[in-house]
Scaffold this motif. Sequence first.
Motif, mmCIF file in Angstrom:
data_model
loop_
_atom_site.group_PDB
_atom_site.id
_atom_site.type_symbol
_atom_site.label_atom_id
_atom_site.label_comp_id
_atom_site.label_asym_id
_atom_site.label_seq_id
_atom_site.Cartn_x
_atom_site.Cartn_y
_atom_site.Cartn_z
ATOM 1 N N ASP A 75 3.160 -5.556 1.881
ATOM 2 C CA ASP A 75 3.711 -5.470 0.216
ATOM 3 C C ASP A 75 2.484 -5.368 -1.020
ATOM 4 N N GLU A 76 2.684 -4.351 -1.313
ATOM 5 C CA GLU A 76 1.214 -3.785 -1.854
ATOM 6 C C GLU A 76 1.302 -4.857 -2.526
ATOM 7 N N ALA A 77 1.765 -5.674 -3.611
ATOM 8 C CA ALA A 77 1.471 -6.589 -5.027
ATOM 9 C C ALA A 77 0.544 -7.414 -3.551
ATOM 10 N N GLU A 78 0.708 -7.616 -2.572
ATOM 11 C CA GLU A 78 -0.401 -8.903 -1.633
ATOM 12 C C GLU A 78 -1.661 -8.323 -1.645
ATOM 13 N N ILE A 79 -1.817 -7.071 -1.105
ATOM 14 C CA ILE A 79 -2.690 -6.112 -1.139
ATOM 15 C C ILE A 79 -3.679 -6.088 -2.574
ATOM 16 N N PHE A 80 -2.441 -6.247 -3.690
ATOM 17 C CA PHE A 80 -3.211 -5.768 -4.995
ATOM 18 C C PHE A 80 -4.392 -7.112 -5.179
ATOM 19 N N HIS A 81 -3.022 -8.239 -4.714
ATOM 20 C CA HIS A 81 -4.237 -9.743 -5.033
ATOM 21 C C HIS A 81 -5.299 -10.046 -4.065
ATOM 22 N N ALA A 82 -5.238 -9.207 -3.218
ATOM 23 C CA ALA A 82 -6.431 -9.436 -2.257
ATOM 24 C C ALA A 82 -7.687 -8.400 -2.567
ATOM 25 N N TRP A 83 -7.387 -7.560 -3.231
ATOM 26 C CA TRP A 83 -8.017 -6.832 -3.714
ATOM 27 C C TRP A 83 -8.558 -8.115 -5.410
ATOM 28 N N ASN A 84 -7.881 -7.762 -5.949
ATOM 29 C CA ASN A 84 -8.522 -9.437 -7.329
ATOM 30 C C ASN A 84 -9.101 -10.347 -6.899
ATOM 31 N N ARG A 85 -9.416 -10.941 -5.500
ATOM 32 C CA ARG A 85 -9.677 -11.893 -5.252
ATOM 33 C C ARG A 85 -10.899 -11.533 -4.206
ATOM 34 N N ALA A 86 -11.272 -10.381 -3.796
ATOM 35 C CA ALA A 86 -12.673 -9.341 -2.909
ATOM 36 C C ALA A 86 -13.486 -9.632 -4.038
ATOM 37 N N GLN A 87 -13.013 -9.928 -5.544
ATOM 38 C CA GLN A 87 -13.944 -9.353 -6.730
ATOM 39 C C GLN A 87 -13.951 -11.191 -7.292
ATOM 40 N N THR A 88 -13.500 -11.168 -7.563
ATOM 41 C CA THR A 88 -13.675 -12.917 -8.034
ATOM 42 C C THR A 88 -14.479 -13.653 -6.942
ATOM 43 N N GLY A 89 -13.818 -13.745 -5.413
ATOM 44 C CA GLY A 89 -14.844 -14.162 -4.946
ATOM 45 C C GLY A 89 -16.201 -13.781 -3.686
ATOM 46 N N ASN A 90 -16.119 -12.199 -4.546
ATOM 47 C CA ASN A 90 -17.699 -11.776 -3.742
ATOM 48 C C ASN A 90 -17.388 -11.531 -2.682
ATOM 49 N N VAL A 91 -15.580 -11.054 -1.741
ATOM 50 C CA VAL A 91 -15.876 -11.277 -0.279
ATOM 51 C C VAL A 91 -15.282 -10.273 0.052
ATOM 52 N N PRO A 92 -15.718 -8.897 1.099
ATOM 53 C CA PRO A 92 -15.379 -7.410 1.387
ATOM 54 C C PRO A 92 -13.162 -7.661 1.679
ATOM 55 N N LEU A 93 -13.374 -6.645 1.513
ATOM 56 C CA LEU A 93 -12.035 -6.294 1.741
ATOM 57 C C LEU A 93 -11.462 -5.044 2.323
ATOM 58 N N LEU A 94 -11.516 -5.078 4.124
ATOM 59 C CA LEU A 94 -11.006 -3.692 4.980
ATOM 60 C C LEU A 94 -9.814 -3.751 4.770
ATOM 61 N N ILE A 95 -9.013 -3.142 3.959
ATOM 62 C CA ILE A 95 -8.018 -2.684 4.892
ATOM 63 C C ILE A 95 -7.876 -1.386 5.601
ATOM 64 N N ILE A 96 -7.237 -1.615 6.416
ATOM 65 C CA ILE A 96 -6.571 -0.705 7.469
ATOM 66 C C ILE A 96 -5.065 -0.035 7.599
ATOM 67 N N GLY A 97 -5.002 1.093 7.550
ATOM 68 C CA GLY A 97 -4.066 1.819 7.728
ATOM 69 C C GLY A 97 -3.957 3.094 7.335
ATOM 70 N N ARG A 98 -3.324 3.764 7.186
ATOM 71 C CA ARG A 98 -3.215 5.767 7.336
ATOM 72 C C ARG A 98 -4.494 5.992 6.021
ATOM 73 N N PRO A 99 -5.031 6.957 6.149
ATOM 74 C CA PRO A 99 -5.501 7.567 5.240
ATOM 75 C C PRO A 99 -4.897 7.501 4.292
ATOM 76 N N VAL A 100 -5.461 7.471 2.444
ATOM 77 C CA VAL A 100 -4.890 6.864 1.865
ATOM 78 C C VAL A 100 -5.608 8.504 0.790
ATOM 79 N N PRO A 101 -4.897 9.430 0.525
ATOM 80 C CA PRO A 101 -3.926 9.114 -0.395
ATOM 81 C C PRO A 101 -2.568 10.005 0.291
ATOM 82 N N ASP A 102 -3.372 10.482 1.444
ATOM 83 C CA ASP A 102 -2.771 11.682 2.774
ATOM 84 C C ASP A 102 -1.692 11.638 2.913
ATOM 85 N N VAL A 103 -1.969 10.383 3.667
ATOM 86 C CA VAL A 103 -0.609 9.696 4.392
ATOM 87 C C VAL A 103 0.254 8.678 3.838
ATOM 88 N N TRP A 104 -0.706 7.668 3.934
ATOM 89 C CA TRP A 104 -0.283 6.559 3.056
ATOM 90 C C TRP A 104 0.051 6.499 1.151
#
Length: 204
Positions: A75-104
Amino acid sequence: MARQIPLPLAAGDGEQRIVVGNANEPVLRACQDAANWPFRTALLSGPRRSGRSLIARWFMESGQGHAIDDAEDADEAEIFHAWNRAQTGNVPLLIIGRPVPDVWSVRLPDLRSRLSPALNLAIGEPDDAMLAALIEAHARQRGLVLGEGATTYLVPRCTRSFAGVEELVARIDRISLERKSSATLAIWREALSRPRGPVQDGPK
């Protein structure tokens, strides 16, 4: 020379390891420096069966940060919220998937704009040393004893990919069990000549 990072697994699971070599060592070094990622976010892509999910588990279990696997199906909204939490909590976020923006193709504009400056990490193709280490690791996980000189013989002749060597070891194991025989030169040759088949589901 390729080396291995062990992963602790629940009892009853086969031993799984990240084989570290030319194809993924830059990625793992970058993951160990996650505190310096742009906006504390990195995007990881790689070939089929290249260990992306294992790296995600290692990243979290080693305390480097949080990870989202199969991001293109999440869910892209969940990824968006996880990105926000990474900023506010200072916890790195690793997102695994197809290359962006070429395929994903990210549909949510707010998410797309935030992922744009993220660090892009990509697993490459394995060289000879890493192919040999992968063959040994897959054999060990299966409890398969390869005869002396196996990697010297197999590496120049195998499909040069993560999926290819995994499939090859699976065929060697299958033929060895069918024949109730040790995995020696005759079985290596037959495995190389057999059509490729799918690898059982597991960490990518």
